[in-house]
Design an enzyme around this catalytic site. Sequence first.
Site, PDB file in Angstrom:
ATOM      1  N   ALA A  61       0.850  -1.204   0.000  1.00 54.68           N
ATOM      2  CA  ALA A  61       0.000   0.000   0.000  1.00 54.68           C
ATOM      3  C   ALA A  61       0.882   1.250   0.000  1.00 54.68           C
ATOM      4  CB  ALA A  61      -0.894  -0.011   1.224  1.00 54.68           C
ATOM      5  N   GLY A 102       0.798  -5.736  -0.036  1.00 55.49           N
ATOM      6  CA  GLY A 102      -0.015  -5.731  -1.248  1.00 55.49           C
ATOM      7  C   GLY A 102       0.794  -6.080  -2.485  1.00 55.49           C
ATOM      8  N   GLU A 105       0.795  -9.736  -2.597  1.00 55.29           N
ATOM      9  CA  GLU A 105      -0.570 -10.190  -2.903  1.00 55.29           C
ATOM     10  C   GLU A 105      -0.866 -10.013  -4.392  1.00 55.29           C
ATOM     11  OE1 GLU A 105      -2.275  -7.762   0.285  1.00 55.29           O
ATOM     12  OE2 GLU A 105      -3.176  -9.600   1.090  1.00 55.29           O
TER      13      GLU A 105
END
Length: 703
Positions: A61, A102, A105
Amino acid sequence: MTAEYKVHGDVAVITLNNPPVNGLGYDTRIGITNGLALANADAAVKSIVLTGAGKAFSGGADIREFGTPKALQDPNLLSVILAVENSAKPVVAAVHSVAMGGGLELALGCHYRIAAPGCNVALPEVKLGLIPGAGGTQRLPRVLGVEAALNMIVSGEPVKSELLASLPGQKLFDKMAASPGSLAEEALALAREVAAKHADGSALPLVRNLPCKHPLGDAYFQFARNMVGGMSKNFPAPLKCVDAVEAATTKKFDEGMQFEREIFINLMWTPECRALRHIFQAERAASKIPDVPSDTPVRDIKAVAVIGAGTMGGGITMNFLNAGIPVKMLEMKQEALDRGIATIRKNYEAQVKKGKLKADKYEQRMALLSTTLDYNDLKDADMVIEAVFEDMGVKEAVFKKLDEVMKPGAILASNTSTLDVNKIASFTKRPEDVVGLHFFSPANVMKLLEVVRGAKTAKDVMATVMGVGKKIKKTAVVSGVCDGFIGNRMIEQYGRQGGFLLDEGCTPAQVDKAIEKFGFAMGPFRMGDLAGNDIGWAIRKRRYQEKPGMKYSKTADLLCEKGRFGQKTGAGWYDYVAGKRDAIPNQEVVEMIEAHRKSLGITPRKISDEEIVQRLVFSLVNEAAHILEEGIASKASDIDMVYIMGYGFPVYRGGPMLYADQVGLFNVVQAMNRFAKNPLDDAKFWQPAPLLARLVAEGKTFN
Ligand code: NAI
């Protein structure tokens, strides 16, 4: 552009380019989905490579978006990952460096993954009081196995890509590149290979479709809960990581995703998460000084000198040796140097014994250390840190001498804890080069460094020492010049409250227990015993002269008159057994407090733990509000950093200022008004600081 799109023959390459770590901010997310759409619409493109420019594949992020609407604006990360999964043309993640949070991910959403050796791979959300929120808890166990994934998710620690690639049966990386340099070429080759493989229209592999089971099932998760629960007492997130990973083994993929999402959102609103995110941002904010731009040129610090080889001088020296910076230590006598070196050796040897330091590293560090009795030997140092006796006369002599011998441009720093840095600077003809560097004891261990900015300290000196702080792995916080700087000025009020509580009916153990239950590493009386009660005594004696009207409990003085200075004398508020640190309550001390109470005509009352905690913590808050208003600290979060890093304030409460914000400043002031009515307390002190009163009136918070 925060994501670039380029076509190399039949392969489209989407390169994240959002320095410093390719945070997945709104523009970057849009860049990815746009790139996917372009590639899928271009008949000449057969496959897609997703990679990162600069220092990272992606660090996750974008912290600049934290708490802003942009963070959640569509496409959010979940929709980006879904778009990757749904791409009709195979998407290959090419990881050349950091893939975290993230970022990892996102890679897990790709059809194929190739990595270079040496990449740092992690899901660090737990460190911010969260769990991964974009499928990390559901996809990582599917590619690494439940145990390896849970270890990574619960610890948040980075693991090297080559180590992960060596795990038996792993499906995280389909291929390892020979080196970071060859990754781009190898990724293109892999993209072409998989394009050919799926030219027949065969389904693209998705991590979501992989099975996820642990052979021992319930038994393993029971074990994991016992382990994790025991280690994460005050933090809810680690146990939630276990729940989420377990869900990957028991639920269908989409249900597991939903479960992960619910946990993520619930954690987001917990005070612990708020505290951890606050600290994360506060630590970054602390390094920024409002009127010192980040491009301020810095002075080169290649060699350091330390004056005084005592408690602090030795610890300070170790910081620089650890960072590979040579140090020359100066003392008045050879014996003092020998003692200082022996202590440094003892500290390092303890680390070697515990396996925390390799023997050859220890020798390398010691080789960076030299000593002298002659100031002329310091002339090549780029920075000198003075840690001699806390006496203005001694400091004057030292700084006059330093002014004579140090080369132009050298930084002259003092580790004074109570003296006026401006006055010390005035002993030199170069006050712009003088700064306070207030280390905390033990200086080789404690993370906090108060950087005391004198009235004349040059901006480039500030920029330089903040950089030095980072290099020696300290959290540097800027303080203006005042008695006690940020931390000790506040702790004095806290200590005063501790004294009043004894007068009114508490025992030292009761006060310590209450505040330790709140989460402090150590209550005020155990801390006094550790630091030495004589230090506070000396400060109070000074105060009695300077501020005769200021109210103090006399119990601490009575204790010192008995020679009970604390651990170093084997007796203080508590008793100590040689070689142990356990604080054993002492009946004589309790009787001394009772006798003193009687002499004041006070009838003891039972004081609740809640009152103890509020009086101690809100005394910090009120003094801090004065400190902020006076500009001694430039932001509330700096004060939180000082207390978290230097004074054992509970991390999960985020520091005194965030805690006050969470309690509500209105409620804080209400409590202060109540305390002000107690005739045995200090009504004047409990007048809310003007800033605090203003914030309450405006319905605002510190942070
Ligand atoms: P210390 O007494 O352990 O060490 C002081 C050393 O300075 C002694 O080895 C002494 O021989 C040497 N020294 C004295 N005058 C000297 C001179 N003119 N030239 C060269 N060397 C000289 O004291 P400590 O605790 O290390 O404190 C040093 C400074 O650090 C003080 O300013 C103190 O206020 C500050 N400080 C101390 C902390 C603590 O917890 N002890 C914490 C933060 C700051």
